[in-house]
Design a protein around this motif. Structure first.
Motif, PDB file in Angstrom:
ATOM      1  N   GLY A   1       0.782  -1.228   0.000  1.00  0.00           N
ATOM      2  CA  GLY A   1       0.000   0.000   0.000  1.00  0.00           C
ATOM      3  C   GLY A   1       0.817   1.283   0.000  1.00  0.00           C
ATOM      4  N   CYS A   2       0.323   2.265  -0.749  1.00  0.00           N
ATOM      5  CA  CYS A   2       0.836   3.640  -0.660  1.00  0.00           C
ATOM      6  C   CYS A   2      -0.387   4.540  -0.467  1.00  0.00           C
ATOM      7  N   THR A   3      -0.250   5.817  -0.638  1.00  0.00           N
ATOM      8  CA  THR A   3      -1.372   6.714  -0.338  1.00  0.00           C
ATOM      9  C   THR A   3      -2.557   6.490  -1.265  1.00  0.00           C
ATOM     10  N   GLY A   4      -2.306   6.556  -2.579  1.00  0.00           N
ATOM     11  CA  GLY A   4      -3.406   6.440  -3.538  1.00  0.00           C
ATOM     12  C   GLY A   4      -3.463   5.136  -4.296  1.00  0.00           C
ATOM     13  N   GLY A   5      -2.468   4.264  -4.121  1.00  0.00           N
ATOM     14  CA  GLY A   5      -2.475   2.974  -4.811  1.00  0.00           C
ATOM     15  C   GLY A   5      -2.189   3.076  -6.292  1.00  0.00           C
ATOM     16  N   LYS A   6      -1.418   4.091  -6.682  1.00  0.00           N
ATOM     17  CA  LYS A   6      -1.216   4.368  -8.111  1.00  0.00           C
ATOM     18  C   LYS A   6       0.244   4.322  -8.536  1.00  0.00           C
ATOM     19  N   HIS A   7       1.160   4.778  -7.654  1.00  0.00           N
ATOM     20  CA  HIS A   7       2.565   4.912  -8.038  1.00  0.00           C
ATOM     21  C   HIS A   7       3.471   3.919  -7.307  1.00  0.00           C
ATOM     22  N   ARG A   8       3.754   4.207  -6.031  1.00  0.00           N
ATOM     23  CA  ARG A   8       4.729   3.426  -5.287  1.00  0.00           C
ATOM     24  C   ARG A   8       4.294   1.978  -5.063  1.00  0.00           C
ATOM     25  N   SER A   9       3.055   1.791  -4.652  1.00  0.00           N
ATOM     26  CA  SER A   9       2.586   0.428  -4.378  1.00  0.00           C
ATOM     27  C   SER A   9       2.584  -0.421  -5.652  1.00  0.00           C
TER      28      SER A   9
END
Length: 295
Positions: A254-262
């Motif tokens: 998981g990351c904040t928005g589930g778009k980049h890091r995760s």
């Protein structure tokens, strides 16, 4: 060696609603002669008749709770076949109670053991009665999160390609914490400490599927070190989970928005596990498009 010894037989069993009918159709596509819901009292005779014919080399029998009290006789029959060195495998299809309940409500079917009572009670009774079969199963596939094509891939891996199969299906999932932690996650890893492409204007509309986002997330040594430790831990855990009897694992990143890091980290972990070649595995980017849909 007799004709019985030469024939390959698969017993397809498991929980009602877990996908046995679909699995039988798929095995039929793979060249198996398939029969569903044959009474246990007739299975030995069926195998003898089919074997005597000599034309059928692969057969699959769907046997489940619909056999009633006769289901217990299957253990004696399979032990007899194995003592005769017959090529027999037991495929057990399972699913979580939540997944089974959802499927029954969608189809409005009645569970064979529920009667007029609660669906959950019927599922519980069925689990108890099928325990002996699950313990003897050569292959266990949990279909709780599987798409139809993913089930087909697993069956092809086992019965067509004859690859190693360790009764473990892994879902690697990326998600955004702002949309909630996945309820079905077994392991959750927070990667919000990694560089965030959201603050780079040219990267904001992109996702972890893009190489420029991946390079941004992986800059420095932090991400590489984290991935190294994560892979090492997962490699250690998987054999132990399998020994404990677990056959489904959801790893959520998981990351904040589930778009980049995760997405970036999930893709790297997926590639690592895929390279093993011995586990069933799928990727699920749960929230990758949600920011766009909200605009």
């Amino acid at each position: 060696m007799t004709e019985v010894d030469k024939m390959k037989l698969v017993i397809v069993t498991g929980m009602s609603g877990a996908g046995k009918t679909i699995a039988l159709k798929m095995l039929e596509d793979l060249g198996f002669y398939c029969v569903d819901n044959l009474p246990v009292s007739l299975v030995d005779k069926f195998v003898q008749l089919v074997s005597d014919g000599g034309d059928i080399k692969k057969a699959a029998l769907g046997i489940d709770i619909r056999n009633g009290e006769g289901l217990g006789g299957l253990e004696e029959v399979t032990e007899k076949w194995r003592s005769q060195q017959m090529d027999i495998k037991i495929l057990f299809l399972d699913a979580s109670d939540a997944a089974l309940i959802k499927r029954y409500k969608e189809t409005r079917r009645t569970h064979p053991l529920a009667g007029r009572g609660r669906l959950e009670t019927g599922i519980g009774k069925e689990r108890d009665r099928l325990t002996f079969l699950k313990k003897k199963a050569d292959f266990i596939i949990d279909t709780s999160m599987l798409l139809t094509r993913e089930l087909r891939q697993e069956l092809e891996k086992i019965f067509q390609k004859e690859e190693d199969f360790k009764n473990m299906f892994i879902t690697v999932m990326s998600f955004g914490f702002k949309y909630g932690i996945p309820e079905d996650a077994d392991l959750v890893f927070d990667v919000r400490f990694l560089p965030n492409p959201y603050y780079a204007e040219e990267l904001r509309p992109l996702t972890g599927e893009d190489s420029s986002v991946r390079d941004y997330v992986m800059q420095g040594n932090t991400a590489e070190l984290f991935l190294c430790k994560l892979k090492d831990m997962i490699d250690f855990l998987l054999p132990n989970y399998i020994n404990e009897g677990k056959n489904q694992l959801v790893i959520a990143i998981g990351c904040t928005g589930g778009k980049h890091r995760s997405v970036t980290v999930a893709k790297a972990l997926y590639a690592h596990l895929k390279s093993h070649g011995e586990y069933g595995i799928r990727m699920d980017h749960r929230d990758i498009d949600k920011d766009n849909k909200r605009k």
